[in-house]
Write an enzyme that holds these catalytic residues in place. Structure first.
Site, short mmCIF file in Angstrom:
data_model
loop_
_atom_site.label_atom_id
_atom_site.label_comp_id
_atom_site.label_asym_id
_atom_site.label_seq_id
_atom_site.Cartn_x
_atom_site.Cartn_y
_atom_site.Cartn_z
N ASP A 140 3.58 -5.67 -9.94
CA ASP A 140 2.90 -5.20 -8.50
C ASP A 140 2.60 -3.70 -8.50
OD1 ASP A 140 2.46 -4.98 -5.84
OD2 ASP A 140 4.29 -6.34 -5.19
N HIS A 174 0.84 -8.04 -6.91
CA HIS A 174 0.91 -7.57 -5.48
C HIS A 174 0.96 -9.05 -4.45
CE1 HIS A 174 0.45 -4.54 -2.34
NE2 HIS A 174 -0.50 -5.09 -1.65
N SER A 196 2.00 -5.73 2.03
CA SER A 196 1.40 -4.64 1.83
C SER A 196 1.43 -3.59 2.85
CB SER A 196 -0.19 -5.03 1.27
OG SER A 196 -0.69 -3.68 0.76
#
Length: 297
Positions: free
Chosen positions: A248, A275, A108
């Site tokens: 995601d 995610h 991320s």
């Protein structure tokens, strides 16, 4: 695995780190794990320490400054929290540990930070793994808006009305946020404890997350809202793996620039994942990462 925890000085604070060494070490470059947020701490990516025994490499986790077990600076001005700060912190830790050659895996925001490190072409970087990350925040927010269209009507209404009123701490807004998270952030029910631990420490001191990102994953109103690395990606000169989940919040539109603009990049999408692929499908995720690292120094 053998684990060692300590801290290293950084500017007017310190960085906490955790080193995991394999039972059977090999003469291979270590892997640094960069967590997301910004400000979510390393707990939710702790399970990546399994890479140590899978690959024979040392794995380095750390909590980026301002969160987790590292020093907190709640009174720092907003312009203190910049990507360059975290690039500098990474290299300060690396030098403290005496590591000259290394791989970077970022998840991320950690993947965004990994890209920021890589575009500067540090001499010792051997490889980059960008996991569930956007190449620009305008792309991220645009895609988040698209994903929100598919949420239930009542959920969308709660999100819209409380964002307009500035009441994003209202229980109805928090509940609506959770609907998005269960679809696009972590599809494991109940939420894994490591994720809960990262989230709880962020909520206890949200300085970094709220300043740079905003109140949640898809309402980005912080200092990163215009961030982009797209025009700098061609300067990355190391093998790069880009991974994401089928559902995601980092949709293909957000990460495709990495694959299109980094000269030596390839991608992998995990089916039926979102995610936090590493929590949803840990064995499959670690297998793909280990395969990417196989045969590399």
């Amino acid at each position: 695995m053998r684990i060692h925890e300590s801290s290293s000085p950084f500017r007017d604070g310190f960085t906490w780190f955790r080193i995991t060494e394999p039972d059977t070490p090999r003469d291979l470059d270590p892997v640094f794990i960069l967590h997301g947020g910004p400000g979510m701490a390393h707990d939710y990516v702790r399970n990546l320490d399994r890479l140590a025994d899978l690959t024979g490499r040392t794995v380095v986790h750390y909590d980026q400054i301002g969160c987790g077990r590292s020093s907190h600076h709640p009174d720092a001005p907003a312009d203190h929290w910049t990507p360059q700060l975290f690039v500098d912190e990474f290299h300060a830790l690396r030098e403290h540990l005496g590591i000259d050659t290394y791989h970077v895996l970022g998840q991320s925001w950690g993947g965004m930070l990994g890209a920021e490190i890589a575009v500067r072409r540090p001499q010792g970087l051997r490889g980059l793994m960008i996991c569930n990350s956007p190449a620009s925040m305008p792309l991220w927010t645009s895609e988040a808006a698209r994903l929100r269209v598919d949420l239930p009507v009542a959920t969308r209404y709660a999100l819209d009305i409380h964002e307009a009123d500035g009441t994003t701490d209202h229980p109805d807004y928090v509940a609506a946020t959770q609907v998005f998270y269960e679809r696009h952030v972590c599809r494991v029910v109940p939420t894994p404890q490591d994720f809960v631990d990262s989230e709880q420490q962020m909520l206890a001191d949200p300085t970094v997350y709220h300043t740079m990102n905003g109140p949640n994953e898809f309402h980005v109103i912080g200092t990163l809202r215009e961030w982009s690395v797209i025009d700098r990606l061609p300067s990355i000169d190391v093998p790069t793996l880009v991974v994401a989940g089928e559902f995601d919040e980092a949709t293909p539109a957000t990460w495709r620039p990495f694959v299109e603009s980094i000269p030596d990049a390839r991608s992998h999408v995990f089916r039926d994942a979102s995610h936090c692929v590493h929590l949803e499908q840990p064995d499959e995720f670690l297998g793909v990462i280990a395969e990417h690292l196989a045969g590399r120094p």
